[in-house]
Design a protein around this motif. Sequence first.
Motif, PDB file in Angstrom:
ATOM      1  N   LEU A  13       0.826  -1.205   0.000  1.00  0.00           N
ATOM      2  CA  LEU A  13       0.000   0.000   0.000  1.00  0.00           C
ATOM      3  C   LEU A  13       0.862   1.259   0.000  1.00  0.00           C
ATOM      4  N   PHE A  14       1.889   1.284   0.843  1.00  0.00           N
ATOM      5  CA  PHE A  14       2.749   2.470   0.891  1.00  0.00           C
ATOM      6  C   PHE A  14       3.676   2.555  -0.320  1.00  0.00           C
ATOM      7  N   THR A  15       3.984   1.430  -0.946  1.00  0.00           N
ATOM      8  CA  THR A  15       4.778   1.451  -2.170  1.00  0.00           C
ATOM      9  C   THR A  15       3.955   2.058  -3.309  1.00  0.00           C
ATOM     10  N   GLU A  16       2.704   1.660  -3.386  1.00  0.00           N
ATOM     11  CA  GLU A  16       1.836   2.160  -4.450  1.00  0.00           C
ATOM     12  C   GLU A  16       1.329   3.573  -4.177  1.00  0.00           C
ATOM     13  N   HIS A  17       1.228   3.950  -2.898  1.00  0.00           N
ATOM     14  CA  HIS A  17       0.709   5.273  -2.508  1.00  0.00           C
ATOM     15  C   HIS A  17       1.614   5.856  -1.416  1.00  0.00           C
ATOM     16  N   PRO A  18       2.824   6.298  -1.764  1.00  0.00           N
ATOM     17  CA  PRO A  18       3.797   6.701  -0.746  1.00  0.00           C
ATOM     18  C   PRO A  18       3.377   7.910   0.096  1.00  0.00           C
ATOM     19  N   ARG A  19       2.428   8.695  -0.372  1.00  0.00           N
ATOM     20  CA  ARG A  19       2.008   9.881   0.390  1.00  0.00           C
ATOM     21  C   ARG A  19       0.801   9.599   1.286  1.00  0.00           C
ATOM     22  N   ASP A  41       7.041   0.755  11.974  1.00  0.00           N
ATOM     23  CA  ASP A  41       8.192   0.977  12.858  1.00  0.00           C
ATOM     24  C   ASP A  41       9.069  -0.270  12.933  1.00  0.00           C
ATOM     25  N   LYS A  42       8.436  -1.452  13.054  1.00  0.00           N
ATOM     26  CA  LYS A  42       9.179  -2.719  13.127  1.00  0.00           C
ATOM     27  C   LYS A  42       9.988  -2.931  11.840  1.00  0.00           C
ATOM     28  N   LEU A  43       9.362  -2.669  10.695  1.00  0.00           N
ATOM     29  CA  LEU A  43      10.034  -2.888   9.414  1.00  0.00           C
ATOM     30  C   LEU A  43      11.171  -1.890   9.192  1.00  0.00           C
ATOM     31  N   ILE A  44      10.974  -0.663   9.638  1.00  0.00           N
ATOM     32  CA  ILE A  44      12.030   0.356   9.515  1.00  0.00           C
ATOM     33  C   ILE A  44      13.170   0.038  10.478  1.00  0.00           C
ATOM     34  N   ASP A  45      12.833  -0.228  11.739  1.00  0.00           N
ATOM     35  CA  ASP A  45      13.869  -0.538  12.744  1.00  0.00           C
ATOM     36  C   ASP A  45      14.648  -1.796  12.380  1.00  0.00           C
ATOM     37  N   GLY A  46      13.981  -2.762  11.762  1.00  0.00           N
ATOM     38  CA  GLY A  46      14.636  -4.009  11.360  1.00  0.00           C
ATOM     39  C   GLY A  46      15.394  -3.902  10.052  1.00  0.00           C
ATOM     40  N   GLY A  47      15.247  -2.780   9.356  1.00  0.00           N
ATOM     41  CA  GLY A  47      15.988  -2.558   8.116  1.00  0.00           C
ATOM     42  C   GLY A  47      15.316  -3.081   6.859  1.00  0.00           C
ATOM     43  N   ALA A  48      14.129  -3.699   6.979  1.00  0.00           N
ATOM     44  CA  ALA A  48      13.429  -4.179   5.775  1.00  0.00           C
ATOM     45  C   ALA A  48      13.002  -3.006   4.899  1.00  0.00           C
ATOM     46  N   ILE A  49      12.600  -1.903   5.543  1.00  0.00           N
ATOM     47  CA  ILE A  49      12.325  -0.648   4.834  1.00  0.00           C
ATOM     48  C   ILE A  49      13.507   0.257   5.126  1.00  0.00           C
ATOM     49  N   SER A  50      14.266   0.581   4.084  1.00  0.00           N
ATOM     50  CA  SER A  50      15.482   1.366   4.307  1.00  0.00           C
ATOM     51  C   SER A  50      15.268   2.858   4.130  1.00  0.00           C
ATOM     52  N   SER A  51      14.157   3.241   3.510  1.00  0.00           N
ATOM     53  CA  SER A  51      13.961   4.666   3.272  1.00  0.00           C
ATOM     54  C   SER A  51      12.501   4.965   2.969  1.00  0.00           C
ATOM     55  N   LEU A  52      12.049   6.087   3.455  1.00  0.00           N
ATOM     56  CA  LEU A  52      10.731   6.592   3.090  1.00  0.00           C
ATOM     57  C   LEU A  52      10.877   7.826   2.200  1.00  0.00           C
ATOM     58  N   SER A  53      12.075   8.044   1.708  1.00  0.00           N
ATOM     59  CA  SER A  53      12.330   9.211   0.875  1.00  0.00           C
ATOM     60  C   SER A  53      11.788   8.981  -0.538  1.00  0.00           C
TER      61      SER A  53
END
Length: 158
Positions: A13-19, A41-53
């Motif tokens: 969902l966030f990949t298709e609609h990042p905003r 938060d879990k995915l970011i802290d664990g490194g699976a999601i490396s950026s929301l930029s």
Amino acid sequence: MKIDTTDAKIVRLFTEHPRMSVLEASRQLGVARATVQARLDKLIDGGAISSLSPRLDPTKFGYSVSAFVSVRVEQGAGHANLGEFLAGIPEVTEVHTVSGDFDVFCRVVATSNADLQRVLDRIAAHPTPVRTSSSLVLTTHFENRALPAFEAAAEHPA
């Protein structure tokens, strides 16, 4: 990291609609807002999601030429200092140490073929490359495609 289908749905969902807001995502997925936030938060802290930029498209701001450049490095010279040097060239968008006939693999962008030659000359100016080889990108069918593997990992956990 252990992921499940809820994680995969959130990431898609966030990949298709990042905003999209976390609240809107929770509505669309039918889960609590706190659940979506905790999973992100879990995915970011664990490194699976490396950026929301934002993902940048160099062709939209003047870099119409893209190429892959393989670099053979002088034996014993190491790759770390070449990597640092390449990081200082704005047109070098990726650098990987690889196995095979070459030692380093880069993706570069340029405004024209002549500009690509300037970038290649700049790479060759470092003392460690002994040979480079370039391949121009003619068509990109897809890139940065990790979402299908992420979803597969959720469906078939290790």
